[in-house]
Design a protein around this motif. Structure first.
Motif, PDB file in Angstrom:
ATOM      1  N   GLN A   1      49.249  34.024  38.778  1.00 51.57           N
ATOM      2  CA  GLN A   1      48.490  33.273  37.779  1.00 51.57           C
ATOM      3  C   GLN A   1      47.029  33.681  37.739  1.00 51.57           C
ATOM      4  O   GLN A   1      46.347  33.494  36.732  1.00 51.57           O
ATOM      5  CB  GLN A   1      48.634  31.775  38.069  1.00 51.57           C
ATOM      6  CG  GLN A   1      50.058  31.269  37.900  1.00 51.57           C
ATOM      7  CD  GLN A   1      50.294  29.895  38.494  1.00 51.57           C
ATOM      8  OE1 GLN A   1      49.471  29.390  39.274  1.00 51.57           O
ATOM      9  NE2 GLN A   1      51.409  29.269  38.166  1.00 51.57           N
ATOM     10  N   GLN A   2      46.531  34.260  38.827  1.00 53.33           N
ATOM     11  CA  GLN A   2      45.150  34.731  38.895  1.00 53.33           C
ATOM     12  C   GLN A   2      45.011  36.186  38.465  1.00 53.33           C
ATOM     13  O   GLN A   2      43.942  36.773  38.619  1.00 53.33           O
ATOM     14  CB  GLN A   2      44.614  34.558  40.321  1.00 53.33           C
ATOM     15  CG  GLN A   2      44.473  33.106  40.758  1.00 53.33           C
ATOM     16  CD  GLN A   2      44.084  32.982  42.232  1.00 53.33           C
ATOM     17  OE1 GLN A   2      44.173  33.937  43.007  1.00 53.33           O
ATOM     18  NE2 GLN A   2      43.636  31.793  42.613  1.00 53.33           N
ATOM     19  N   ASP A   3      46.081  36.765  37.955  1.00 56.26           N
ATOM     20  CA  ASP A   3      46.081  38.154  37.487  1.00 56.26           C
ATOM     21  C   ASP A   3      45.791  39.125  38.624  1.00 56.26           C
ATOM     22  O   ASP A   3      45.127  40.148  38.438  1.00 56.26           O
ATOM     23  CB  ASP A   3      45.061  38.337  36.359  1.00 56.26           C
ATOM     24  CG  ASP A   3      45.402  39.516  35.449  1.00 56.26           C
ATOM     25  OD1 ASP A   3      46.576  39.921  35.420  1.00 56.26           O
ATOM     26  OD2 ASP A   3      44.491  40.046  34.792  1.00 56.26           O
ATOM     27  N   ALA A   4      46.311  38.817  39.803  1.00 56.78           N
ATOM     28  CA  ALA A   4      46.054  39.658  40.965  1.00 56.78           C
ATOM     29  C   ALA A   4      46.674  41.041  40.837  1.00 56.78           C
ATOM     30  O   ALA A   4      46.170  42.006  41.426  1.00 56.78           O
ATOM     31  CB  ALA A   4      46.569  38.969  42.227  1.00 56.78           C
ATOM     32  N   LEU A   5      47.768  41.165  40.080  1.00 56.83           N
ATOM     33  CA  LEU A   5      48.403  42.473  39.938  1.00 56.83           C
ATOM     34  C   LEU A   5      47.472  43.454  39.232  1.00 56.83           C
ATOM     35  O   LEU A   5      47.352  44.617  39.645  1.00 56.83           O
ATOM     36  CB  LEU A   5      49.721  42.341  39.168  1.00 56.83           C
ATOM     37  CG  LEU A   5      50.882  41.688  39.926  1.00 56.83           C
ATOM     38  CD1 LEU A   5      52.065  41.463  38.993  1.00 56.83           C
ATOM     39  CD2 LEU A   5      51.301  42.550  41.116  1.00 56.83           C
ATOM     40  N   ALA A   6      46.828  42.996  38.159  1.00 64.08           N
ATOM     41  CA  ALA A   6      45.895  43.860  37.437  1.00 64.08           C
ATOM     42  C   ALA A   6      44.694  44.193  38.320  1.00 64.08           C
ATOM     43  O   ALA A   6      44.197  45.333  38.306  1.00 64.08           O
ATOM     44  CB  ALA A   6      45.439  43.186  36.151  1.00 64.08           C
ATOM     45  N   GLN A   7      44.229  43.221  39.088  1.00 69.01           N
ATOM     46  CA  GLN A   7      43.107  43.466  39.987  1.00 69.01           C
ATOM     47  C   GLN A   7      43.497  44.466  41.073  1.00 69.01           C
ATOM     48  O   GLN A   7      42.715  45.357  41.428  1.00 69.01           O
ATOM     49  CB  GLN A   7      42.648  42.145  40.602  1.00 69.01           C
ATOM     50  CG  GLN A   7      42.031  41.180  39.607  1.00 69.01           C
ATOM     51  CD  GLN A   7      41.679  39.846  40.231  1.00 69.01           C
ATOM     52  OE1 GLN A   7      42.289  39.422  41.205  1.00 69.01           O
ATOM     53  NE2 GLN A   7      40.692  39.172  39.673  1.00 69.01           N
ATOM     54  N   ARG A   8      44.701  44.336  41.576  1.00 68.46           N
ATOM     55  CA  ARG A   8      45.183  45.245  42.609  1.00 68.46           C
ATOM     56  C   ARG A   8      45.269  46.671  42.064  1.00 68.46           C
ATOM     57  O   ARG A   8      44.856  47.626  42.739  1.00 68.46           O
ATOM     58  CB  ARG A   8      46.558  44.776  43.085  1.00 68.46           C
ATOM     59  CG  ARG A   8      47.308  45.742  43.975  1.00 68.46           C
ATOM     60  CD  ARG A   8      47.016  45.554  45.421  1.00 68.46           C
ATOM     61  NE  ARG A   8      47.935  46.327  46.253  1.00 68.46           N
ATOM     62  CZ  ARG A   8      48.219  46.048  47.504  1.00 68.46           C
ATOM     63  NH1 ARG A   8      47.650  45.018  48.094  1.00 68.46           N
ATOM     64  NH2 ARG A   8      49.046  46.800  48.197  1.00 68.46           N
ATOM     65  N   GLU A   9      45.793  46.819  40.868  1.00 72.31           N
ATOM     66  CA  GLU A   9      45.901  48.152  40.263  1.00 72.31           C
ATOM     67  C   GLU A   9      44.516  48.788  40.121  1.00 72.31           C
ATOM     68  O   GLU A   9      44.330  49.976  40.396  1.00 72.31           O
ATOM     69  CB  GLU A   9      46.580  48.048  38.900  1.00 72.31           C
ATOM     70  CG  GLU A   9      46.800  49.396  38.226  1.00 72.31           C
ATOM     71  CD  GLU A   9      47.520  49.263  36.895  1.00 72.31           C
ATOM     72  OE1 GLU A   9      47.796  50.314  36.265  1.00 72.31           O
ATOM     73  OE2 GLU A   9      47.806  48.128  36.476  1.00 72.31           O
ATOM     74  N   LYS A  10      43.544  47.970  39.708  1.00 72.87           N
ATOM     75  CA  LYS A  10      42.173  48.465  39.556  1.00 72.87           C
ATOM     76  C   LYS A  10      41.603  48.913  40.899  1.00 72.87           C
ATOM     77  O   LYS A  10      40.939  49.965  40.988  1.00 72.87           O
ATOM     78  CB  LYS A  10      41.301  47.359  38.959  1.00 72.87           C
ATOM     79  CG  LYS A  10      39.847  47.738  38.761  1.00 72.87           C
ATOM     80  CD  LYS A  10      39.068  46.579  38.145  1.00 72.87           C
ATOM     81  CE  LYS A  10      37.601  46.942  37.940  1.00 72.87           C
ATOM     82  NZ  LYS A  10      36.845  45.816  37.328  1.00 72.87           N
ATOM     83  N   VAL A  11      41.869  48.157  41.945  1.00 66.76           N
ATOM     84  CA  VAL A  11      41.359  48.484  43.278  1.00 66.76           C
ATOM     85  C   VAL A  11      42.024  49.753  43.809  1.00 66.76           C
ATOM     86  O   VAL A  11      41.348  50.637  44.368  1.00 66.76           O
ATOM     87  CB  VAL A  11      41.569  47.300  44.235  1.00 66.76           C
ATOM     88  CG1 VAL A  11      41.298  47.708  45.682  1.00 66.76           C
ATOM     89  CG2 VAL A  11      40.655  46.141  43.848  1.00 66.76           C
ATOM     90  N   VAL A  12      43.323  49.858  43.650  1.00 67.10           N
ATOM     91  CA  VAL A  12      44.038  51.043  44.142  1.00 67.10           C
ATOM     92  C   VAL A  12      43.538  52.304  43.443  1.00 67.10           C
ATOM     93  O   VAL A  12      43.312  53.343  44.084  1.00 67.10           O
ATOM     94  CB  VAL A  12      45.562  50.870  43.954  1.00 67.10           C
ATOM     95  CG1 VAL A  12      46.291  52.196  44.210  1.00 67.10           C
ATOM     96  CG2 VAL A  12      46.089  49.789  44.896  1.00 67.10           C
TER      97      VAL A  12
END
Length: 331
Positions: free
Chosen positions: A209-220
């Motif tokens: 719900q916090q959009d962590a997947l998109a944030q994770r992709e950006k970090v990787v």
């Protein structure tokens, strides 16, 4: 805030049935377990059950007057005690209010319930103030303590509660539950969310719900660019401004553990699938002593951030990224 639920998570159903089938309940319970595993939901449902005038099939009915008051957040015989601000301590004055609440007669003529979370947030004075209520319980009054870290509680507090550990579901059950929660997440995305959440389904759902997947992709992608020399650490630290520092620390800790296992030959593949190639490459190049020194530094700063130390986020990230890149430099 107390969850307005009357049923525990499905993986805790067997424990729930054993608990609610009892004729006599302990005056104090300590529900413990990993964050995001469902213990707060369990305690909230148990509070609802205890206060319900006419439970049905082992659950609060959600229809009686007591349930209506609870669902409206206005039940006079239900008290939630938690820190005024997240990460702050529960102080002795708040516990004294709890003691006053316990000493009063139930306004609705039934049971009184106190939910205290997280219990480890009590400072020493607050915990000592609570002991009297634990040692001399009032009739028809129940204390429900919730803790992520029960070892931080005073032994005298723990010993006066019925301790109920609430574990995580098996990986397949957690994945099936998360997949069923709606949204357009693929099974692979759900698996990654569970990995980020340490197997805790409710935390994984919160991350989604916090959009962590998109944030994770950006970090990787940023990590890959950093190692290729395409972006400076200072620039990357600024680009990650919207990513919660807790997530970044968790991810770097998980990647570091993967590196240690790969470097020592304990595993053949990193558990972090989206970083598998990067970590596999790094494990072949780095020196174990430098990696251990990095891990010590990272864990210490993770502890400092968790204790709400006044650290400069951007400067910390910049230094962390410099050290991460320097892991590949031979002495």
């Amino acid at each position: 805030m107390l969850d307005l639920v009357s049923r525990p998570a499905p993986w805790h159903q067997p424990i729930w049935q054993q608990l609610t089938a009892q004729q006599d309940f302990a005056h104090a319970y300590l529900f413990s377990g990993q964050p995001g595993g469902g213990k707060r939901r369990f305690a909230s449902a148990f509070a609802a059950f205890l206060m319900c005038d006419a439970p049905e099939h082992g659950f609060a009915c959600d229809q009686c007057r007591s349930c209506h008051l609870r669902l409206a957040g206005s039940h006079p015989d239900l008290l939630l005690l938690e820190p005024e601000e997240e990460g702050k301590a529960i102080r002795v004055d708040a516990v004294r209010q709890l003691v006053d609440f316990i000493s009063q007669t139930a306004q609705q003529g039934g049971r009184k319930v106190v939910v205290l979370q997280p219990a480890e947030a009590m400072n020493v004075n607050a915990a000592n103030a609570l002991l009297k209520s634990l040692e001399e319980p009032s009739a028809q009054t129940y204390l429900l303590l919730i803790s992520d870290q029960p070892s931080r509680l005073l032994p005298t507090v723990r010993s006066r509660c019925r301790v109920q550990p609430l574990g995580l579901p098996a990986g397949t059950e957690a994945l099936a539950w998360l997949t069923e929660q709606g949204g357009e997440r693929s099974r692979e995305e759900c698996a990654l969310l569970l990995q980020m959440a340490g197997g805790a389904p409710l935390l994984a759902l919160t991350l989604a719900q916090q959009d962590a997947l998109a944030q994770r992709e950006k970090v990787v992608e940023g990590i890959k660019a950093l190692l290729k020399g395409q972006v400076a650490p200072s620039r990357l630290a600024e680009q990650w401004n919207a990513v919660p520092i807790e997530l970044l620390l968790d991810w770097f800790c998980a990647w570091t553990l993967d590196l240690l296992k790969l470097q020592q030959g304990a595993v053949e593949h990193a558990t972090s699938a989206d970083m598998e190639k990067v970590l596999g490459y790094m494990a072949q190049k780095l020196e174990v002593q430098r990696l251990l020194a990095w891990q010590d530094w990272l864990l210490e700063h993770r502890r400092l951030f968790a204790s709400k130390a006044n650290l400069n986020r951007v400067l910390f990230l910049e230094k962390a990224l410099v050290q991460w890149k320097n892991l590949l430099q031979r002495r």
